[in-house]
Design a protein around this motif. Structure first.
Motif, PDB file in Angstrom:
ATOM      1  N   CYS A  61      13.676   1.860   2.626  1.00 27.12           N
ATOM      2  CA  CYS A  61      12.966   1.518   3.720  1.00 27.12           C
ATOM      3  C   CYS A  61      11.677   0.629   3.708  1.00 27.12           C
ATOM      4  O   CYS A  61      11.468   0.347   2.333  1.00 27.12           O
ATOM      5  CB  CYS A  61      12.723   2.850   4.674  1.00 27.12           C
ATOM      6  SG  CYS A  61      11.860   3.845   3.694  1.00 27.12           S
TER       7      CYS A  61
ATOM      8  N   ASP B 102       7.650   1.125   3.787  1.00 28.03           N
ATOM      9  CA  ASP B 102       6.538   2.320   4.359  1.00 28.03           C
ATOM     10  C   ASP B 102       5.366   1.176   4.885  1.00 28.03           C
ATOM     11  O   ASP B 102       4.790   0.653   4.238  1.00 28.03           O
ATOM     12  CB  ASP B 102       5.752   2.594   2.965  1.00 28.03           C
ATOM     13  CG  ASP B 102       4.992   3.813   2.893  1.00 28.03           C
ATOM     14  OD1 ASP B 102       4.342   3.669   4.290  1.00 28.03           O
ATOM     15  OD2 ASP B 102       4.457   4.354   2.127  1.00 28.03           O
TER      16      ASP B 102
ATOM     17  N   LYS C  24      10.595   6.508  11.440  1.00 27.92           N
ATOM     18  CA  LYS C  24      10.378   7.985  11.257  1.00 27.92           C
ATOM     19  C   LYS C  24       9.005   8.178  10.507  1.00 27.92           C
ATOM     20  O   LYS C  24       8.870   7.649   9.295  1.00 27.92           O
ATOM     21  CB  LYS C  24      11.517   8.229  10.339  1.00 27.92           C
ATOM     22  CG  LYS C  24      11.382   9.783   9.623  1.00 27.92           C
ATOM     23  CD  LYS C  24      11.323  10.749  11.011  1.00 27.92           C
ATOM     24  CE  LYS C  24      11.443  12.363  10.400  1.00 27.92           C
ATOM     25  NZ  LYS C  24      11.397  13.223  11.610  1.00 27.92           N
TER      26      LYS C  24
ATOM     27  N   ASN D  56       7.821   5.167   8.234  1.00 27.33           N
ATOM     28  CA  ASN D  56       8.911   4.466   7.362  1.00 27.33           C
ATOM     29  C   ASN D  56       9.844   3.830   8.388  1.00 27.33           C
ATOM     30  O   ASN D  56      10.363   4.432   9.388  1.00 27.33           O
ATOM     31  CB  ASN D  56       9.708   5.518   6.701  1.00 27.33           C
ATOM     32  CG  ASN D  56       9.105   5.840   5.406  1.00 27.33           C
ATOM     33  OD1 ASN D  56       8.039   5.414   5.007  1.00 27.33           O
ATOM     34  ND2 ASN D  56       9.369   7.104   4.774  1.00 27.33           N
TER      35      ASN D  56
ATOM     36  N   TYR E  81      13.445   1.903   8.931  1.00 30.88           N
ATOM     37  CA  TYR E  81      14.837   1.775   8.344  1.00 30.88           C
ATOM     38  C   TYR E  81      15.637   0.888   9.040  1.00 30.88           C
ATOM     39  O   TYR E  81      15.492   0.906  10.239  1.00 30.88           O
ATOM     40  CB  TYR E  81      15.385   3.145   8.305  1.00 30.88           C
ATOM     41  CG  TYR E  81      14.788   4.216   7.377  1.00 30.88           C
ATOM     42  CD1 TYR E  81      15.149   4.556   6.407  1.00 30.88           C
ATOM     43  CD2 TYR E  81      13.694   4.839   8.040  1.00 30.88           C
ATOM     44  CE1 TYR E  81      14.700   5.906   5.549  1.00 30.88           C
ATOM     45  CE2 TYR E  81      13.084   6.150   7.469  1.00 30.88           C
ATOM     46  CZ  TYR E  81      13.673   6.374   5.974  1.00 30.88           C
ATOM     47  OH  TYR E  81      13.019   7.634   5.646  1.00 30.88           O
TER      48      TYR E  81
ATOM     49  N   GLU F 250      19.915   9.014   4.257  1.00 33.44           N
ATOM     50  CA  GLU F 250      19.165  10.016   3.779  1.00 33.44           C
ATOM     51  C   GLU F 250      19.501  11.401   4.554  1.00 33.44           C
ATOM     52  O   GLU F 250      19.431  12.319   4.021  1.00 33.44           O
ATOM     53  CB  GLU F 250      17.494   9.652   4.048  1.00 33.44           C
ATOM     54  CG  GLU F 250      17.180   8.415   3.153  1.00 33.44           C
ATOM     55  CD  GLU F 250      15.731   8.387   3.145  1.00 33.44           C
ATOM     56  OE1 GLU F 250      14.973   7.634   2.478  1.00 33.44           O
ATOM     57  OE2 GLU F 250      14.848   8.725   4.397  1.00 33.44           O
TER      58      GLU F 250
ATOM     59  N   SER G  14      11.130   5.359  -0.058  1.00 30.02           N
ATOM     60  CA  SER G  14      11.975   5.982   0.458  1.00 30.02           C
ATOM     61  C   SER G  14      11.448   7.116   1.306  1.00 30.02           C
ATOM     62  O   SER G  14      10.246   7.710   1.220  1.00 30.02           O
ATOM     63  CB  SER G  14      12.756   6.549  -0.771  1.00 30.02           C
ATOM     64  OG  SER G  14      13.400   7.789  -0.451  1.00 30.02           O
ATOM     65  N   GLY G  15      12.256   7.847   2.182  1.00 30.46           N
ATOM     66  CA  GLY G  15      11.864   8.971   3.025  1.00 30.46           C
ATOM     67  C   GLY G  15      12.453  10.294   2.563  1.00 30.46           C
ATOM     68  O   GLY G  15      11.811  11.200   3.192  1.00 30.46           O
TER      69      GLY G  15
ATOM     70  N   ASN H 134       9.428  12.961   1.467  1.00 32.83           N
ATOM     71  CA  ASN H 134       8.536  13.614   2.405  1.00 32.83           C
ATOM     72  C   ASN H 134       9.394  14.099   3.536  1.00 32.83           C
ATOM     73  O   ASN H 134       9.053  15.264   4.089  1.00 32.83           O
ATOM     74  CB  ASN H 134       7.911  12.335   3.200  1.00 32.83           C
ATOM     75  CG  ASN H 134       6.638  11.832   2.450  1.00 32.83           C
ATOM     76  OD1 ASN H 134       6.359  12.428   1.530  1.00 32.83           O
ATOM     77  ND2 ASN H 134       6.536  10.487   2.654  1.00 32.83           N
ATOM     78  N   ARG H 135      10.629  13.504   3.672  1.00 35.97           N
ATOM     79  CA  ARG H 135      11.639  14.516   4.706  1.00 35.97           C
ATOM     80  C   ARG H 135      11.831  15.760   4.327  1.00 35.97           C
ATOM     81  O   ARG H 135      12.098  16.722   5.112  1.00 35.97           O
ATOM     82  CB  ARG H 135      12.657  13.465   5.160  1.00 35.97           C
ATOM     83  CG  ARG H 135      12.371  12.445   5.914  1.00 35.97           C
ATOM     84  CD  ARG H 135      13.682  11.409   6.072  1.00 35.97           C
ATOM     85  NE  ARG H 135      14.648  12.039   7.113  1.00 35.97           N
ATOM     86  CZ  ARG H 135      15.656  11.312   7.398  1.00 35.97           C
ATOM     87  NH1 ARG H 135      16.186  10.447   6.923  1.00 35.97           N
ATOM     88  NH2 ARG H 135      16.418  12.215   8.102  1.00 35.97           N
TER      89      ARG H 135
END
Length: 609
Positions: A38, A40, A92, A95, A97, A105, A603-604, A607-608
């Motif tokens: 993604c 940032d 999100k 982020n 995407y 993800e 990348s998420g 955090n996700r």
């Protein structure tokens, strides 16, 4: 003027109400090509960074749209924790995407949560069975007590108790030995256990199988079952659909396995892992092995590192897990996590003691110095008069060092037996960071060919000359050949025709060993006309070497230190491909600069989760 594919992608959104999305569409496309899942939006460092290379007039004006503007285009979904389907992009948090990658993800996170939840329901019963296990008692009694907590034993218990476990550690820390211990526990409970071994590449899968078969920790009672295990590439495990990016094994048609063990997990990209975990039944035990300090996958994502980074400090567990483990081995030194509860806190174990390299060995010292960016330790390898050990650093790129190393290639050429010749070739390799130039893969391969030609060992007058070593550069699932497989060009002794020969791991596994009988390696061959996507492989990139190990390695660094490719992960991966000896041709400036830089991929997942 050449317009990049990323500009073409951005220009697809050309309606007036869509134009606000163009810089972001460009950026996310460009980031994907550089390995990020993604963009940032908080990491753009002004307008350079994520929008680098986009239209000049926009960059100079810093004329980017706000988050509100993006959402108002009608092209961007505000990402929830369920799959997005109706819009091409997702935002999100910070982020941004392409929707497909946001969904990958999501599938990974939900798949892991499903495994953990299913395993939690079994934990109490599994703990009681483990307390009464004869094999576990043996492991406790024979545990390593010289190096503090025996993390192999802890990892074995965790993998038995959990449905999802990550075991990470550097070379020689005993990941395969730990797997042998885990399997002995599981086979004691169920001798008919359905176990699948897998890895991203064929050679990595086969290496895990062979290492397990040879491991002295495998109890005699289970040696037959473990010896009969069949290794798979992830693609073959999932069963590739002919001429399709999809697999037969998926959300609706799960993999048939009680346990799946995946080695070299650092090489798995986000797209492949999403498809894989969709096909894993939550009742299955899934165990991922890998070194989180290695390079990430060639494709988008740094999955293993992202998952490991969800936990602040490894080997600190929840109070419930500490309580369970102390019932199994009360004297082990175990620490409770005092921070917030993390989803993967009890799923990740880091093996810490290297049994291959002593702490004061060249490999131990240099690999640790690179990962921790210990500049003084790195400089010590350049000291004048330093005695030559396992690692030799040549900062002058001496031709004599180069020729001394490549002289070893003469051994495979002199070997008449094709299988043995391939094995001898695979004992050493030149690794490079870049592809072009004298110190790149192409230049190094040419230099080796000239040397061997001058010594009349090869005659490279035609493309597929005798004894040319080649590497497959794309997957051929119909031929059971995959990107990274290495073969050798030789004539068929019967027909006299030129063929490309590979070790046949499939036949090797199908034929059982007779006790006391030496089993010959099996080979198979193909016409060069079927394999046009191959390249000479005296030298290969560090990226391509992942999943492989060689007795001897020559690592040739570029002379310029201003390359984004130069990172500590790349240097560490190159160093740890060698088992016995390593020559590094590189300047102090380049090597120190590499140790300073880290791979950064947006990348998420961390955090996700």
């Amino acid at each position: 003027m050449i317009i990049s594919s990323h500009h073409h992608f951005a220009n697809f959104f050309k309606k007036e109400e869509e134009k606000a999305i163009q810089p972001y569409a460009y950026a996310v496309s460009r980031n994907l090509s550089h390995g990020s899942v993604c963009v940032d939006l908080q990491d753009k460092q002004g307008t350079a960074g994520i929008f680098e290379g986009y239209k000049k007039k926009i960059i100079e004006g810093d004329n980017f749209s706000s988050t509100v503007d993006l959402l108002q285009t009608g092209l961007v979904a505000k990402g929830g924790e369920i799959e997005e389907k109706d819009k091409p992009f997702v935002l999100k948090g910070d982020n941004f995407y392409i929707t497909r990658y946001f969904n990958y993800e999501t599938q990974i996170i939900e798949g892991i949560k499903g495994l953990i939840t299913e395993g939690e329901g079994e934990k109490a019963q599994r703990l009681e069975r483990l307390k009464g296990s004869r094999e576990f008692t043996k492991l406790v009694e024979s545990r390593d007590q010289k190096n503090g907590t025996d993390w192999q034993l802890v990892a074995s218990a965790m993998a038995y108790l959990n449905n999802f476990t990550i075991i990470t550690g550097g070379p020689g820390t005993g990941k395969t030995t730990t797997v042998a211990k885990i399997l002995s526990l599981l086979y004691e409970e169920n001798p008919d256990l359905n176990v699948k071994l897998a890895a991203p590449t064929g050679k990595a899968a086969m290496r895990m199988k062979e290492a397990l078969a040879a491991n002295k920790q495998v109890p005699e009672d289970f040696r037959e079952q473990i010896g009969a295990l069949k290794p798979y590439t992830l693609h073959r495990l999932l069963e590739v659909k002919h001429q399709s990016p999809y697999f037969k094994r998926d959300l609706e048609n799960k993999l048939d396995a009680d346990v799946i063990i995946v080695d070299e997990a650092s090489m798995i990209d986000v797209a492949l892992f999403a498809k894989f975990i969709n096909a894993v039944d939550p009742r299955t035990r899934l165990i991922l092995l890998g070194d989180q300090n290695q390079l990430a996958s060639v494709e988008a994502g740094s999955l293993l590192g992202d998952l490991c980074n969800t936990v602040g400090e490894k080997n600190k567990f929840s109070s419930a897990t500490i309580s369970s483990l102390k019932q199994l081995f009360p004297e082990q030194i175990l620490k409770q996590n005092t921070g917030k509860d993390e989803l993967l806190q009890d799923q990740i174990v880091k093996l810490q003691h290297s049994y291959r390299f002593k702490g004061d060995s060249d490999f131990g010292v240099l690999s640790e110095a690179v990962i921790d960016n210990k500049q003084e330790k790195i400089e010590s390898f350049f000291e004048e008069g330093r005695p030559e050990g396992e690692i030799v650093v040549d900062n002058q790129y001496k031709e004599s060092k180069f020729e001394s190393f490549i002289q070893g290639f003469e051994d495979y050429i002199a070997e008449d037996d094709i299988a043995k010749a391939i094995e001898k070739f695979n004992a050493l390799r030149i690794l490079a960071v870049i592809r072009k130039g004298k110190n790149g893969v192409e230049g190094l391969n040419t230099r080796v060919e000239k040397y061997l030609s001058k010594k009349r060992k090869i005659n490279p007058g035609q493309v597929f000359y005798k004894n040319r070593p080649v590497m497959v550069t794309r997957n051929h699932p119909d031929l059971n050949l995959f990107n990274g497989d290495v073969g050798l060009v030789r004539k068929d002794k019967v027909s006299g025709k030129i063929r490309i020969w590979f070790l046949d791991e499939e036949k090797q596994l199908e034929e059982e060993k007779q006790e006391g009988e030496v089993q010959e390696r099996k080979i198979r061959s193909f016409s060069p006309g079927l394999l046009t996507d191959v390249e000479t492989v005296f030298a290969m990139t560090v990226h391509k070497s992942q999943g492989s190990e060689f007795n001897k390695v020559l690592l040739v660094m570029p002379k310029s230190e201003d390359l984004p490719l130069l990172t500590r992960e790349l240097l560490y991966t190159g160093i740890t491909r060698a088992k016995e000896s390593l020559i590094i041709q590189g300047t102090m400036e380049v090597i120190k600069k590499s140790a300073e830089a880290r791979v950064r991929r947006a990348s998420g997942i961390t955090n996700r989760i």
